[in-house]
Design an enzyme around this catalytic site. Structure first.
Site, PDB file in Angstrom:
ATOM      1  CB  CYS A 136      17.945  37.212 -66.513  1.00  0.00           C
ATOM      2  SG  CYS A 136      16.169  35.791 -67.385  1.00  0.00           S
ATOM      3  CB  CYS A 158      18.415  33.598 -68.513  1.00  0.00           C
ATOM      4  SG  CYS A 158      17.184  35.487 -69.000  1.00  0.00           S
TER       5      CYS A 158
END
Lengths: 163, 512
Positions: free
Chosen positions: A87, A90
């Site tokens: 991700c 993130c």
């Protein structure tokens, strides 16, 4: 995503250390209770080897009981950062949130949960997209957000949690 | 006659109670072994229909140590990463075309393997997660463990740590898929990689030898060459076995003209490591299939793509008597995807005689669940299934190859229409004219029904999808001719096909 046993995490740590625009802070803080010399973990839990800075307000969750212990039963409010290797956002939010938490001087601590390593935990807390950040006080989820936030928004989020 | 003595007896002995509660004697209504395209589709459909379902998925690491998450071959080491890498290669081609369209850039454009694989693996990670969520949402139990039968209706699940658990179910679906085959020569498992390893290889493969002539081999060779690597393809006999051979040769020919080296009629006999590294250096010795000639060459990477073997031999099928084809490992099923053991079904690549494609597995899995648990009767239709080979020049097809059409219908009953074409976008870019090719095979004795559709050109997959739907509706040559083309596209050539193979007329395009 593909894994090549121990190589996966090691490689991830190397890749995340590439500074494209110097935005990624490849640092992770170890749990306060761990001994300072404990850099590596047993092979079957292949964890990356990060360079560390002394920091006691952020830690990685090891398993369910660990979460119960250090988050649910924590006297201090905890923000839980559910994140994933794959991700992109993130990788931006993580360090930003760590910094914001560190600024609160121990009034709040931060637990990091990799949703692929701890899928049951993530599903239990109804995480679908990442990053998802939960604010937990006295074992209850009192606040939550999904996606990236800027420094000011994070500070407001933390201040609200601390009360 | 009549009477209910037997019923009373059953009640007395406890058998009646057991019969009434039969299904609740098992842990689950359905256990699916294999969390790939077919397995997940079947499991989720059954759960939507209110059944108690479990999916077991486990990836035995490849000889090189590679493993991956939930979703099966397609998502992790097949269609998805393949198409993305193919796209990376196409973008490289587009960059060089760009200058002709006025783009000016002065730096050398290079390709970074690690950047590409990281981005692709990140996407795959999000797909793995998506599947976990989806199973959770539909209340399908998921266990990351290796499932095998121990007795009727019962399996043993062994997880990564070696812990064993047992589960029972009323019905089972086998969807264990396949894994790449090795050559069985010295050095193959130690030094060679396969598609299992390629898409997450942490370093650029460098000078690569691709062994095989399957679509996996040609697609991989294609995109590796497209990103600038030195690629050789070693072929034992023909290209793309099972596909229309005229089209297969055109696919190969285009690749050869664009820098992929082909070593036809050779097989490797030895792979030796000369230097360790990422990549290292490997020496390959190969023997001709037609004589005593041997050749030797050094490569950084050897990619084996000689076929895939079904994962059916080590899942305890012999314990419950499920028949498999001993030679191929595939499972023969009836038209309801049922094996010879009534409560055991199978879907996906492991089926004997069926196309190994994700959408086929998904369709079969869904319909199977509906037949088992919703009383539906619809069977999976395996006729006229479209597919596309994503080689540098893409090849899309639906229906019969020319060889198969001749076999089934006899040459005199067929009319083949064909043409070469030059995509408009290729004109200014100065790319090959008289290379892209379109062909349809019509059945004269059935109203000139289109029974074979073949296209070699850019975006072949997108083009073929629409015509596949038309063929499902009974497309004939007349209907094609009645369809107005969209201009300027490649697909429109199918609406103006005139020249037949039987006429012998020249199809070369002259000028614009």
């Amino acid at each position: 995503m593909a894994q090549r046993l121990l190589l996966r995490r090691f490689l991830a740590s190397i890749i995340s250390r590439k500074p494209p625009q110097g935005r990624w802070a490849p640092l992770t803080c170890r749990a306060p209770q761990r001994s300072p010399g404990d850099l590596t973990v047993a092979p079957n839990q292949a964890r990356s080897i990060y360079t560390t800075r002394v920091c006691t307000t952020t830690f990685n969750i090891q398993d369910g009981p660990d979460f119960q212990d250090r988050v649910v039963n924590s006297e201090t409010p905890v923000v839980v950062d559910f994140h994933a290797q794959w991700c992109g956002p993130c990788k931006i939010l993580g360090p930003r949130l760590e910094k914001a938490v560190a600024k609160q001087h121990g009034k709040v601590v931060m637990a990091k949960v990799d949703i692929d390593d701890h899928t049951d935990l993530a599903l239990e807390y109804e995480v679908s997209a990442v990053p998802t950040v939960l604010a937990i006080k006295n074992g209850d989820v009192v606040d939550k957000f999904v996606g990236i936030k800027d420094e000011d928004q994070l500070e407001a989020f933390l201040k609200k949690l601390i009360g | 006659m009549g009477g209910c003595d037997r019923t009373f007896q059953a009640h007395q002995s406890g058998l009646l109670q057991k019969l009434l509660q039969e299904d609740s004697a098992y842990d689950y209504d359905l256990i699916v072994i294999g969390g790939g395209s077919g397995g997940l589709a079947c499991a989720q459909e059954a759960a939507i229909l209110g059944k108690k379902v479990m999916v077991l998925d486990f990836v035995v690491p490849s000889p090189q140590g590679t493993s991956w998450g939930l979703g099966g071959t397609c998502v992790n080491v097949g269609c998805v990463p393949k198409k993305l890498m193919h796209q990376a290669a196409l973008l490289g081609q587009a960059l060089s075309d760009a200058r002709k369209f006025g783009w000016e850039y002065h730096q050398q454009v290079k390709h970074n393997w690690e950047t590409m694989t990281e981005a692709i693996q990140n996407h795959i990670g999000s797909l793995n997660w998506g599947y976990r969520l989806s199973l959770r949402e539909k209340a399908v139990a998921y266990v990351n463990a290796y499932g095998e039968f121990v007795e009727h209706h019962k399996i043993k699940a062994t997880n990564r740590k070696g812990q064993e658990t047992y589960y029972t179910a009323a019905k089972f679906v086998l969807a264990t898929g396949e894994r790449p085959r090795y050559l069985g020569i010295r050095g193959d498992k130690e030094y060679c990689i396969t598609s299992d390893d390629l898409f997450s290889l942490p370093y650029c493969p460098g000078k690569t030898l691709v062994v095989g002539a399957s679509y996996v081999a040609l697609e991989c060779a294609g995109f590796l060459a497209g990103i600038g690597l030195d690629v050789t393809v070693m072929v034992r006999s023909i290209l793309l076995r099972g596909f229309d051979q005229e089209m297969a040769e055109k696919v190969g020919s285009y690749m050869e003209q664009h820098g992929v080296k082909f070593l036809r009629k050779f097989i490797p006999v030895l792979v030796q490591q000369l230097e360790r590294g990422s990549p290292g250096k490997l020496k390959v010795v190969a023997k001709s299939t037609e004589g005593p000639e041997t050749i030797e060459e050094i490569y950084n990477t050897v990619l084996l793509a000689i076929g895939r073997d079904s994962c059916t031999r080590k899942i305890g099928l012999e314990k419950i008597g499920v028949r498999i084809n001993e030679r191929s490992g595939k499972i023969p099923v009836n038209d309801m995807e049922q094996t010879n053991v009534p409560y055991v079904y199978a879907v996906g690549d492991i089926l004997e005689g069926k196309l190994e494609l994700t959408p086929v597995a998904i369709q079969a899995g869904k319909l199977l669940a509906r037949r088992l648990f919703a009383g539906r009767l619809e069977k999976c239709d395996y006729v006229n299934i479209p597919t596309t080979v994503f080689t540098p020049l893409e090849y899309g097809c639906c229906g019969l190859s020319e060889e198969r059409a001749i076999e089934v219908h006899k040459k005199e009953n067929l009319e083949v229409y064909h043409t070469l074409f030059w995509p408009l976008e290729w004109t200014v870019a100065g790319r090959d004219n008289n290379t892209c090719y379109a062909k349809i095979i019509c059945n004269k004795s059935d109203n000139y029904r289109v029974i074979g559709f073949h296209v070699l050109g850019p975006n072949a997959g997108e083009i073929t999808q629409g015509f596949a739907a038309a063929m499902k509706c009974g497309l004939t040559k007349q209907l094609l001719d009645d369809t107005v083309g969209i201009h300027p596209t490649c697909g429109e050539v199918f609406t103006t096909l005139e020249i037949t193979k039987s006429s012998g007329l020249d199809i070369t395009q002259k000028g614009c």
